[in-house]
Design an enzyme around this catalytic site. Sequence first.
Site, PDB file in Angstrom:
ATOM      1  N   GLU A 102      -4.022 -10.285 -12.628  1.00  0.00           N
ATOM      2  CA  GLU A 102      -3.262  -9.101 -13.048  1.00  0.00           C
ATOM      3  C   GLU A 102      -2.283  -9.501 -14.170  1.00  0.00           C
ATOM      4  O   GLU A 102      -1.686 -10.585 -14.137  1.00  0.00           O
ATOM      5  CB  GLU A 102      -2.519  -8.471 -11.855  1.00  0.00           C
ATOM      6  N   HIS A 113       3.845  -1.399 -12.166  1.00  0.00           N
ATOM      7  CA  HIS A 113       2.569  -0.662 -12.122  1.00  0.00           C
ATOM      8  C   HIS A 113       2.752   0.679 -12.834  1.00  0.00           C
ATOM      9  O   HIS A 113       2.505   1.739 -12.250  1.00  0.00           O
ATOM     10  CB  HIS A 113       2.097  -0.436 -10.671  1.00  0.00           C
ATOM     11  N   HIS A 119       6.354 -13.406  -6.932  1.00  0.00           N
ATOM     12  CA  HIS A 119       7.449 -12.463  -7.207  1.00  0.00           C
ATOM     13  C   HIS A 119       8.571 -12.691  -6.195  1.00  0.00           C
ATOM     14  O   HIS A 119       8.327 -12.738  -4.990  1.00  0.00           O
ATOM     15  CB  HIS A 119       6.994 -11.005  -7.050  1.00  0.00           C
ATOM     16  N   TYR A 177       7.494  -3.814  -0.552  1.00  0.00           N
ATOM     17  CA  TYR A 177       6.375  -4.415  -1.290  1.00  0.00           C
ATOM     18  C   TYR A 177       5.100  -4.333  -0.450  1.00  0.00           C
ATOM     19  O   TYR A 177       4.036  -3.940  -0.930  1.00  0.00           O
ATOM     20  CB  TYR A 177       6.764  -5.856  -1.591  1.00  0.00           C
ATOM     21  N   HIS A 220      -4.389  -8.938  -3.608  1.00  0.00           N
ATOM     22  CA  HIS A 220      -4.824  -7.571  -3.520  1.00  0.00           C
ATOM     23  C   HIS A 220      -5.859  -7.188  -4.580  1.00  0.00           C
ATOM     24  O   HIS A 220      -6.213  -6.003  -4.694  1.00  0.00           O
ATOM     25  CB  HIS A 220      -3.599  -6.640  -3.625  1.00  0.00           C
TER      26      HIS A 220
HETATM   27 FE1  FEO Z   1      -1.089  -8.265  -8.527  1.00  0.00          FE
HETATM   28 FE2  FEO Z   1       1.944  -9.534  -9.323  1.00  0.00          FE
HETATM   29  O1  FEO Z   1       0.219  -8.922  -9.660  1.00  0.00           O
END
Ligand code: FEO
Length: 398
Positions: A82, A24, A227, A194, A147
Amino acid sequence: MSIFQVKEDVYWVGARDWNINSFHGPAYSTKQGTTYNSYLIKDEKNVLVDGVYKPFIDRFFEHIEEVVDFKDIDYYIVNHVEPDHSSSFPRTMERLRDDVTVVCSAKGKEGIIEHYGSGYNFEVVSTGDTINIGERNLAFVDASMLHWPDSMFTYIPEDKLLLPNDAFGMHYCTSQLFDDQVDDCLMMDEAKKYFANILTPFSSILLKKLKEVQEMDIEIDMIAPSHGIIWREDPNKIIQKYLEWAEGKAKEKALVIYETMWDSTELMAKKIADGLIDQGIEVQFYRKSDADKNDIIKEFLDAKAIIVGSPTINNVMIPELTPLLEELEGLRFKNKLGASFGSYGWRGGAAKRIADRLEGAKIELIDEPLEVKYVPDKEQLKECYEFGVSIAEKIKQS
Ligand code: FEO
């Protein structure tokens, strides 16, 4: 061959990003790297689930080709738009058949069009929708705001496999990607970091969603996020942790965070911490310039109070504290207590400024800001100690 089977005929075809140290932009430190997990399901119809961050696209393509020919893929599920997952989308679509079906939520469709343009063969799905691909069915669960507005989960009942994209993930890159193969403490620490740094603002939505999924009575024996680590040994462990974190359960724990110029504010910080520790409160102690903002936020997740100090410089606080305070306002932790302190020369103001920022983050102030002029003397250090003791009492009463 660096792909592997997650379940029979379900393959991980993602990419490992060993070297990334912030995510990010500069907002999230990724000391353990990360992975972009993508999955390929082989059945009568072949299904690609999510993509990778664009710099890893060649590796991703090699992985797909180890399992199937691009032209044999029938569905491409985009659980989340994203760019860490979807920036590979346009080039992937160029390799797939023209009639491949892109499966996503309504907001996902909007997001794809806004990022990559139109002209794709979309199938918009929501909770309750299913697609049969042969031996298996794909079921979808809307996960809006977990999210992003477009987020959704894909579930395969025949495999009891949940593919929730970002949810239940972590930024942790390892050669082995199952929960029973990696260091448990490190894994849970990264999962906590996280959650704290990404999912905290969505805790109430998450609680509702977890309850909704529990009421659907679906069996889950593996959670494969987008992830980091895949939960196969005990997926319930991370579900229970998410419930605990989303409910905001806090320990009798406080964070003391400060910056200092000529040690006065540090002397105050140490005495405040002593007062807390002597009352049995667990303390995490940070000089901000030596600490990682995201680690502090991780520790705040299960702490009750945060006490922040700075000397006054040019009528304000030391600016290095600002990113943390700004982040706290955005993350909107619930049911937390706070206090501020600091030294000054000829005119104070930093401690009040910090208190205002804590209030802005909806953190309940325990006490008036504590300030001392120049260097704290014996009496003032005693006052700092009592400040810590008084905060400890408030923590225990809350
Ligand atoms: Fe919200 Fe791993 O992207």
